[in-house]
Design an enzyme around this catalytic site. Structure first.
Site, PDB file in Angstrom:
ATOM      1  N   ILE A  52       1.083  -0.932   0.148  1.00  0.00           N
ATOM      2  CA  ILE A  52       0.453  -0.078  -0.208  1.00  0.00           C
ATOM      3  C   ILE A  52       0.448   1.451   0.065  1.00  0.00           C
ATOM      4  CG2 ILE A  52      -1.857   1.347   1.243  1.00  0.00           C
ATOM      5  CD1 ILE A  52      -2.680  -1.394   2.175  1.00  0.00           C
ATOM      6  N   ALA A  53       2.024   1.362   1.266  1.00  0.00           N
ATOM      7  CA  ALA A  53       2.209   2.468   1.092  1.00  0.00           C
ATOM      8  C   ALA A  53       3.930   1.812   1.718  1.00  0.00           C
ATOM      9  CB  ALA A  53       1.801   3.296   2.042  1.00  0.00           C
ATOM     10  N   GLY A  55       7.486   3.326   3.956  1.00  0.00           N
ATOM     11  CA  GLY A  55       8.229   4.974   4.491  1.00  0.00           C
ATOM     12  C   GLY A  55       9.036   4.779   5.560  1.00  0.00           C
ATOM     13  N   GLY A  56      10.066   5.617   6.337  1.00  0.00           N
ATOM     14  CA  GLY A  56      10.796   5.821   6.868  1.00  0.00           C
ATOM     15  C   GLY A  56      10.711   4.253   7.400  1.00  0.00           C
ATOM     16  N   MET A  57      10.278   4.443   8.731  1.00  0.00           N
ATOM     17  CA  MET A  57      10.474   2.936   9.516  1.00  0.00           C
ATOM     18  C   MET A  57       9.428   1.713   8.943  1.00  0.00           C
ATOM     19  SD  MET A  57       9.975   4.576  13.800  1.00  0.00           S
ATOM     20  CE  MET A  57       9.949   2.775  13.962  1.00  0.00           C
ATOM     21  N   VAL A  60       3.777  -0.617   4.772  1.00  0.00           N
ATOM     22  CA  VAL A  60       1.922  -0.880   4.944  1.00  0.00           C
ATOM     23  C   VAL A  60       1.642  -1.649   3.451  1.00  0.00           C
ATOM     24  CG1 VAL A  60      -0.187  -0.351   5.708  1.00  0.00           C
ATOM     25  CG2 VAL A  60       1.926   0.636   6.094  1.00  0.00           C
ATOM     26  N   LYS A  81       1.055  -2.741   8.805  1.00  0.00           N
ATOM     27  CA  LYS A  81       2.637  -2.840   8.591  1.00  0.00           C
ATOM     28  C   LYS A  81       3.527  -3.420   9.954  1.00  0.00           C
ATOM     29  CE  LYS A  81       3.760   2.566  10.898  1.00  0.00           C
ATOM     30  NZ  LYS A  81       3.152   3.059  11.450  1.00  0.00           N
ATOM     31  N   ASP A 177       0.576  15.114  15.571  1.00  0.00           N
ATOM     32  CA  ASP A 177       1.098  15.050  14.239  1.00  0.00           C
ATOM     33  C   ASP A 177      -0.097  14.799  13.608  1.00  0.00           C
ATOM     34  OD1 ASP A 177       2.642  15.443  12.338  1.00  0.00           O
ATOM     35  OD2 ASP A 177       3.486  13.280  11.648  1.00  0.00           O
TER      36      ASP A 177
END
Length: 660
Positions: A52-53, A55-57, A60, A81, A177
């Site tokens: 799906i996506a 990220g930095g960590m 997903v 995740k 955030d």
């Protein structure tokens, strides 16, 4: 608003050729050339369908819960995740994932994404989450350019965001955030808030957009997104509900204008107060008055209840109708306007006073942790009064929390997390700077750290002087002692000359022999303890140039050592690591004029064969080339009737051809 996009779009998938998956691969799932995790089954239950996506960590994924699927459930899709492979051995990253799960599972609300579970399969750690279809608010804002949304559509979103924040604040959790990409608009028209509390815990880690590919204008620093972070957050102060209201005010402005109120600048409190703000055309005046004050970070208007009330239409009052009748009768429209304005101002002043008193009463009834967060939003006189009044319960809470940290220690360890205890103690001393109990506790903690530092430091020095890192266990003993010192907030002493010499010798041997398993261990140890030692730095730099390949191979060897026979050999990493050596062997074989030259390549190759699968294609090609060279040399000797000299060459060629 039209939510035609979906997070299930496979076009967002990425491919990471260096990734080493855990778990079992579904035999019926096709191997995707785009990402090695596709088709993987974690814990024998979650079958990964698509990316799906990223990220930095973490990444997903869309996945199928096979237990639900087998039970005939209509909805067996979940989102996973998964923590990045490079962070799986980082206790801080794993504890961050655990804290995210703990915070999110506390929040059960229709406008907050549901976290089902935190789990792991071998070294693969992951969260199991509710699967959403729709799009983030950031995409809706992009489509609404240049004029923004109408008020009717905007307020439908804002009401749901405010309800989610109202609930989370009541549970003692500040989002910290909040931004358009962390607000998800589902196909059913429901708002879902994502990533609760993650950015605060991340600190200097690279943050990510949850269930949404990262976009250039959402770049975050220090764990926050500057465009939506208040000056207090950017200055490193603890998050408070006022910070969420500041972010919500920015988002409200952007929804109705398609522009950020401060053009995404990072401003100080003074600059916020003087910045020229223009009301979005479709924003009602009564809502704009509160939004504008929150954009100025004015604590007097930091009330979510006030913001929610101003979202609703103004109710018509009977006295206002009477004023209109009188004004119409005498033709004094100007007089009516003055009376109406004064009445509205009086109503607002009275309402603000009541709200302030209600806010004080609410704060006094909060648990200590929430009270400490919200009391800083009050004027200093009221803040100091509340802190004095509540000193007994607040000091007791601080002491209990600090002692809990010292007793609890790290998961699986008896060592206390002394830096965390001292951080909380510093916060307590900021609130109560002259309290003798806190001063005595600080003395005890510092003495305890000194005692632990001496004991752990002596043990580490002894292990380093022994200087044997050839076994996995010896290496783990040293790295564990180093991590223990870091946990209590102490730095390891510089290694002795003897320890440095032994490390340098083993590093040289590993580099000269291209021993990937040994280099993986020594590189990590060298960066921790020997990077500043004379003569070692240059060799570490040489090893670091192969760091990516070394670490992938090291992960593979560690998995094999731990009995994981399902670990997948990182062929690409091995090919990159041995590229120069394989090229040299090819040249030496092609130019060999004697048996001794061929035997030299043979002996080196046999040493490498012990560390690589026999089916490794580049090595198989060289083995074939070497076998052909032995045969050619033997044939040359046979034509000259040198049968005895040719026999060993033929035996060596047959040995190479018989190898798997």
């Amino acid at each position: 608003m039209d939510a035609n996009d979906t997070i299930l779009d496979d076009s967002t998938q990425t491919h990471n050729p260096g990734f080493q998956p855990q778990g079992e691969r579904d035999q019926d799932a096709p191997e995707s050339p785009r990402h090695k995790r596709l088709g993987l089954v974690l814990n024998g239950r979650y079958r990964i369908v698509s990316l799906i996506a990223s990220g930095g960590m973490s990444d997903v994924y869309k996945a199928v819960d096979q237990n639900l699927e087998k039970s005939g459930s209509r909805d067996s899709l979940v989102a996973l995740k998964i923590l990045r492979t490079s962070l799986t051995r980082d206790p801080g990253a794993r504890s961050l994932l655990a804290r995210e799960a703990a915070k999110s599972k506390r929040l059960s609300h229709p406008n907050i994404i549901r976290i089902h579970d935190l789990n792991h399969d071998g070294d693969t750690w992951f969260l199991v989450m509710e699967m959403l279809e729709g799009e983030p608010l950031s995409r809706i804002i992009q489509r609404a350019k240049p004029n923004g949304l109408k008020w009717k559509g905007c307020v439908a979103v804002l009401r749901q965001v405010a309800e989610a924040l109202e609930y989370s604040h009541s549970q003692g959790i500040v989002h910290a955030d909040l931004k358009p990409s962390n607000i998800f608009f589902t196909r059913e028209g429901r708002i879902k808030l994502l990533d609760f509390g993650v950015s605060r815990a991340l600190q200097a880690q690279q943050p990510e957009d949850y269930l949404n590919p990262r976009t250039e204008d959402e770049t975050s620093i220090y764990g926050y997104t500057p465009a939506y972070a208040s000056p207090e957050l950017i200055d490193g102060k603890d998050p408070s509900p006022q910070d969420d209201l500041y972010a919500l005010a920015c988002i409200s402005y952007e929804l109705l204008s398609s522009r950020h109120p401060f053009d995404r600048q990072k401003l100080s409190l003074e600059e916020l107060g003087s910045y020229k703000l223009k009301k979005p055309k479709s924003m009602p005046h009564r809502f704009w008055r509160v939004v504008k004050r929150n954009l100025r970070y004015d604590p007097r208007y930091s009330s979510l209840e006030l913001l929610q009330r101003r979202m609703e239409p103004l109710r018509w009052q009977p006295w206002a109708a009477s004023v209109l009748v009188i004004a119409a009768a005498v033709g004094a429209s100007f007089l009516w306007h003055q009376q109406y304005t004064r009445a509205m101002a009086a109503e607002q002043a009275l309402a603000e006073k009541d709200e302030h008193q209600a806010n004080i009463s609410r704060i006094l009834g909060l648990p200590p942790e929430q009270l400490l967060q919200e009391v800083d939003t009050l004027p200093s006189l009221e803040r100091n009064g509340i802190l004095r009044q509540q000193s007994g319960s607040l000091l007791e809470w601080y002491l209990s929390q600090i002692n809990g940290i010292l007793v609890g220690g790290r998961s699986g360890q008896e060592l206390p997390d002394i830096p965390a205890a001292l951080d909380l103690l510093t916060e307590a001393q900021r609130v109560y700077p002259r309290d003798h109990q806190l001063a005595e506790l600080e003395t005890r903690i510092v003495r305890r750290r000194q005692s632990l530092e001496a004991a752990l430091g002596d043990e580490l020095t002894t292990r380093l002087d022994e200087g044997d890192y050839r076994s996995q266990q010896a290496w783990e003993d040293v790295t564990e002692l180093t991590r223990d010192l870091q946990l209590i907030g102490a730095a390891p002493a510089a290694p002795s000359e003897q320890a440095t010499e032994q490390f340098d010798q083993q590093l040289t041997e590993a580099l000269d022999s291209d021993n990937d398993a040994a280099l993986a261990r020594l590189l990590i140890l060298g960066e921790q303890l020997f990077a500043d030692q004379p003569g070692v730095a240059e060799k570490l730099t040489r090893a670091a140039s192969m760091e990516s390949s070394i670490k992938e191979l090291g992960t593979y060897y560690a998995a094999i050592a731990n009995g994981n026979d399902q670990a997948v050999f990182p062929a690409k990493a091995a090919e990159d690591f041995y590229a120069d050596r394989f090229e040299r062997w090819r040249d030496e074989i092609a130019n060999a004029g004697s048996r001794d030259q061929l035997d030299k390549v043979y002996e080196e190759m046999i040493a490498v064969l012990n560390r690589l699968p026999p089916s490794f294609e580049p090595l198989a090609d060289i083995r074939q080339q070497l076998s052909d060279a032995y045969l050619a040399m033997a044939d040359s000797m046979l034509t000259r009737n040198r049968t005895r000299q040719a026999q060993p060459l033929l035996s060596r060629a047959r040995e190479l051809m018989r190898a798997p």
